[in-house]
Design a protein around this motif. Structure first.
Motif, PDB file in Angstrom:
ATOM      1  N   LEU A   5       0.925   0.502   8.326  1.00  0.00           N
ATOM      2  CA  LEU A   5      -0.191  -0.171   7.918  1.00  0.00           C
ATOM      3  C   LEU A   5      -1.284   1.142   8.291  1.00  0.00           C
ATOM      4  CD1 LEU A   5      -0.085  -3.597   9.663  1.00  0.00           C
ATOM      5  CD2 LEU A   5       0.391  -3.034   7.247  1.00  0.00           C
ATOM      6  N   VAL A  12      -7.310  -4.023   6.520  1.00  0.00           N
ATOM      7  CA  VAL A  12      -5.682  -3.352   6.444  1.00  0.00           C
ATOM      8  C   VAL A  12      -5.108  -3.587   5.147  1.00  0.00           C
ATOM      9  CG1 VAL A  12      -3.671  -3.993   7.616  1.00  0.00           C
ATOM     10  CG2 VAL A  12      -5.857  -4.832   8.607  1.00  0.00           C
ATOM     11  N   VAL A  13      -4.570  -2.320   4.819  1.00  0.00           N
ATOM     12  CA  VAL A  13      -3.829  -2.428   3.423  1.00  0.00           C
ATOM     13  C   VAL A  13      -2.524  -1.825   3.503  1.00  0.00           C
ATOM     14  CG1 VAL A  13      -5.915  -1.926   2.036  1.00  0.00           C
ATOM     15  CG2 VAL A  13      -4.890  -0.132   3.000  1.00  0.00           C
ATOM     16  N   LEU A  14      -1.628  -2.172   2.741  1.00  0.00           N
ATOM     17  CA  LEU A  14      -0.303  -1.646   2.921  1.00  0.00           C
ATOM     18  C   LEU A  14      -0.364  -0.314   2.206  1.00  0.00           C
ATOM     19  CD1 LEU A  14       2.417  -3.261   2.912  1.00  0.00           C
ATOM     20  CD2 LEU A  14       2.587  -3.209   0.528  1.00  0.00           C
TER      21      LEU A  14
ATOM     22  N   PHE B 218      -2.704 -10.516   0.898  1.00  0.00           N
ATOM     23  CA  PHE B 218      -1.932  -9.104   0.782  1.00  0.00           C
ATOM     24  C   PHE B 218      -2.121  -8.646   2.448  1.00  0.00           C
ATOM     25  CE2 PHE B 218      -3.264  -9.115  -3.894  1.00  0.00           C
ATOM     26  CZ  PHE B 218      -1.960  -8.973  -4.246  1.00  0.00           C
ATOM     27  N   GLU B 219      -3.302  -8.618   2.669  1.00  0.00           N
ATOM     28  CA  GLU B 219      -3.371  -8.181   4.220  1.00  0.00           C
ATOM     29  C   GLU B 219      -2.362  -8.883   5.174  1.00  0.00           C
ATOM     30  OE1 GLU B 219      -7.539  -8.565   5.321  1.00  0.00           O
ATOM     31  OE2 GLU B 219      -8.007  -7.680   3.318  1.00  0.00           O
ATOM     32  N   ALA B 222       1.170  -7.834   4.746  1.00  0.00           N
ATOM     33  CA  ALA B 222       1.096  -6.351   5.424  1.00  0.00           C
ATOM     34  C   ALA B 222       1.632  -6.709   6.838  1.00  0.00           C
ATOM     35  CB  ALA B 222      -0.098  -5.509   5.007  1.00  0.00           C
ATOM     36  N   ILE B 226       5.638  -6.850   4.988  1.00  0.00           N
ATOM     37  CA  ILE B 226       6.147  -6.589   3.730  1.00  0.00           C
ATOM     38  C   ILE B 226       6.169  -4.835   3.896  1.00  0.00           C
ATOM     39  CG2 ILE B 226       5.276  -6.344   1.330  1.00  0.00           C
ATOM     40  CD1 ILE B 226       6.161  -8.964   1.595  1.00  0.00           C
ATOM     41  N   GLU B 232       5.722  -6.371  -2.130  1.00  0.00           N
ATOM     42  CA  GLU B 232       4.556  -7.087  -2.235  1.00  0.00           C
ATOM     43  C   GLU B 232       4.576  -7.743  -3.757  1.00  0.00           C
ATOM     44  OE1 GLU B 232       0.595  -5.205  -0.783  1.00  0.00           O
ATOM     45  OE2 GLU B 232       0.594  -4.968  -3.318  1.00  0.00           O
TER      46      GLU B 232
END
Lengths: 291, 323
Positions: A5, A12-14, B218-219, B222, B226, B232
């Motif tokens: 992360l 927070v983004v992947l 999505f957050e 994560a 994931i 995702e």
């Protein structure tokens, strides 16, 4: 375990792998070029003067762009049996009349199905969904028999009236209305004594502008692209798309004129889509079917 | 005086006692609801009258006619399954058509579907302004009806065609290839052109669907572990757009099985040696040219059954998304 992360703009983004980003961009660019080249080629070809058109080897650019092909197209069709303006008129007339009817019939039905709880609405709505699986060719034979019974063969009606019952635009309108008109507002209007038609016209319709813009675009695009129809024999009732087909099949000496006509043919629906693009995407956000 | 105004305002049929649903039979209740909402039927009438006449009725009648001999001149004759027997046992061209249709459908259907999905997914992360331009580039071929002919010019049989000119300059071929007169090239070229113009409504539907997904999911995903964008996609993105996936699938199947117009505009009708002859062509031949309504209806019924059957199959597959 490696930290996957990171924080970007307080969110927070992947973590995306750089390799993946590159691969995707590469794929998109290649595909985009593949999609774009024929359109580009059509435009370039239509702007080429005669000597460049027959230059060998053929070039992917134009040195002296000219609109001569376009004016030639008007001249060619002016001297043909049916004046060019007639084909244009036919297509415009069919498109406008068909789209208008589809909008009126389609949005009324979409409103009733999505917002009035009457017996049979579920059945009607699943029939519409089922009909998205029907290909027009399947119904062509029976429709021809229906048309001849009604005496519509070889009239504008044969194309315009069935378009009023076109399902895709109506279906998108219906799904859009389901998600974007609050029942509370409609109930309030009904309690105030507003008739159902009035509620539809003054309250529901203004709320679903993207929906009807989408319906208009879909209906117009389909009708604009109407080609040689099985229901139309008379030359003076045939459409622009049919005329374009006739010119382009005219062979070598018509090559420039042919591409010019094809460019006119394709520019119009694209322009209409560009005008309404954001509305279409908004409508599509609520498109779909659950079962 | 005041009494009179009150009575004038009173409804014509006074509700003596409120009627509860349990007091009525189901039919009575439905009838009451129908009367109460009669306006809805008026609103539906114009659209559904036309829709039934030109979309539903033809399918029903086609199934009925498929068991008959009917040519619009002589009286109709009931022959039960003879049309179907003739199709599968005596009509070689029909079998070619079935084979070609299946081949086209199996390639064009899934490829165009996945292409629409992945392109929509990829461009979803581009900033909105650029995204709308990219969307237009990918979508434009599917709405520009007349543009197919440009492929004809591109692959034209003489040396002025780009494809021939390039191949000749590279020394791969010596003399120009008649692309659309050669059975080896017609099928692949038609598939390419069909795919080129296949990013249509389902593509837009996917783009729209992707925009509605709540970013917080999505957050959360994560944080939950994931690992990459593919996970995702499978666990978050796709389950969130299932209704669009189904809608897109139905449209993709219908257009894949109804494939035929592209062939007409590129390779002519009929194509060389029937190499790209599809069920749609066969249908048009018997229905439009020979007026064998019964026989053509049998073809239409088979095509219809193929479309509905594959839709049911796809629904089952899509139910597994995200699991």
């Amino acid at each position: 375990m490696a930290k996957k992360l990171r924080v970007r703009g307080h969110k927070v983004v992947l973590n995306r792998s750089a390799g993946g980003d590159f691969g995707i961009t590469f794929f998109l660019v290649i595909l985009g070029v593949f999609m774009f080249i024929p359109m580009y080629y059509a435009v370039i070809q239509s702007l080429k003067p005669l000597d460049e058109l027959w230059m060998y080897p053929p070039q992917f650019y134009v040195v002296k762009p000219t609109f001569k092909n376009f004016s030639l197209m008007f001249k060619t069709l002016q001297t043909s049996w049916i004046p060019f303006s007639r084909y244009i008129f036919n297509t415009v007339f069919i498109s406008v009349a068909g789209t208008f009817g589809n909008l009126a019939c389609g949005s009324l039905a979409a409103y009733a199905i999505s917002k009035i709880n009457f017996p049979g609405r579920k059945g009607l709505s699943s029939l519409v969904r089922l009909s998205l699986m029907f290909h027009p060719t399947v119904s062509a034979i029976v429709n021809f028999m229906t048309m001849s019974t009604l005496g519509w063969v070889d009239t504008y009606l044969a194309i315009i009236i069935p378009a009023w019952g076109a399902t895709l635009g109506m279906f998108l309108m219906q799904t859009f209305m389901e998600g974007n008109i609050s029942v509370a507002v409609l109930e309030a209007a009904r309690l105030d004594g507003s008739s159902e038609f009035r509620t539809f016209w003054t309250i529901a319709m203004p709320m679903v502008k993207p929906g009807w813009i989408t319906l208009i675009i879909y209906s117009f695009k389909d009708l604009w692209n109407t080609g040689a129809s099985t229901y139309i024999y008379s030359e003076e009732l045939k459409t622009f798309n049919y005329a374009v087909g006739q010119i382009t099949s005219g062979g070598v000496e018509r090559a420039g004129v042919g591409t010019a006509a094809a460019v006119v043919m394709m520019i119009v629906p694209i322009a209409v889509f560009v005008i309404g693009q954001s509305n279409v995407i908004e409508t599509m956000a609520s498109s779909g079917m659950k079962d | 005086m005041s009494e009179k105004t009150v009575s004038a305002k009173a409804p014509k049929t006074p509700k003596a006692k409120p009627v509860a649903r349990k007091d009525m039979t189901k039919a009575q209740w439905i009838w009451k609801e129908m009367k109460r909402n009669y306006i809805a039927y008026i609103m539906c009438a114009p659209f559904f009258l036309i829709f039934f006449t030109f979309t539903i009725l033809p399918v029903i009648l086609s199934i009925f006619y498929s068991f008959t001999i009917f040519n619009l001149i002589e009286p109709m004759k009931w022959i039960f399954l003879d049309n179907y027997i003739r199709l599968f046992l005596d009509d070689d061209i029909f079998l070619t058509a079935v084979q070609n249709t299946l081949l086209f459908a199996v390639i064009i259907g899934p490829v165009s579907y996945l292409l629409s999905l992945f392109v929509a997914w990829f461009i979803n992360e581009i900033p909105p302004k650029i995204r709308s331009v990219v969307t237009l580039i990918f979508y434009a071929p599917s709405i520009s009806g007349g543009a197919n002919m440009i492929w004809g010019v591109f692959f034209s049989g003489d040396s002025y065609g780009y494809a021939n000119s390039i191949l000749m300059r590279l020394g791969i071929i010596q003399s120009p290839i008649q692309f659309f007169q050669n059975a080896d090239y017609v099928m692949p070229l038609c598939i390419v052109v069909a795919l080129w113009s296949s990013l249509g409504t389902s593509f837009l539907s996917f783009i729209g669907g992707l925009q509605t997904i709540d970013k917080a999911q999505f957050e959360a995903a994560a944080v939950d572990g994931i690992k990459n964008r593919w996970q995702e996609l499978w666990y978050v993105t796709l389950p969130n757009m299932k209704s669009q996936l189904l809608f897109g699938a139905i449209l993709a199947i219908t257009s894949a099985f109804g494939f035929g117009a592209v062939v007409d505009s590129l390779a002519g009708n009929p194509s060389v040696d029937y190499c790209a002859w599809t069920i749609v062509h066969h249908l048009g031949d018997y229905g439009g040219a020979r007026f064998e309504v019964g026989y053509a209806s049998a073809i239409a019924t088979i095509l219809f059954a193929m479309m509905v059957g594959s839709n049911m199959l796809v629904k089952k597959i899509l139910a597994k998304v995200g699991q």
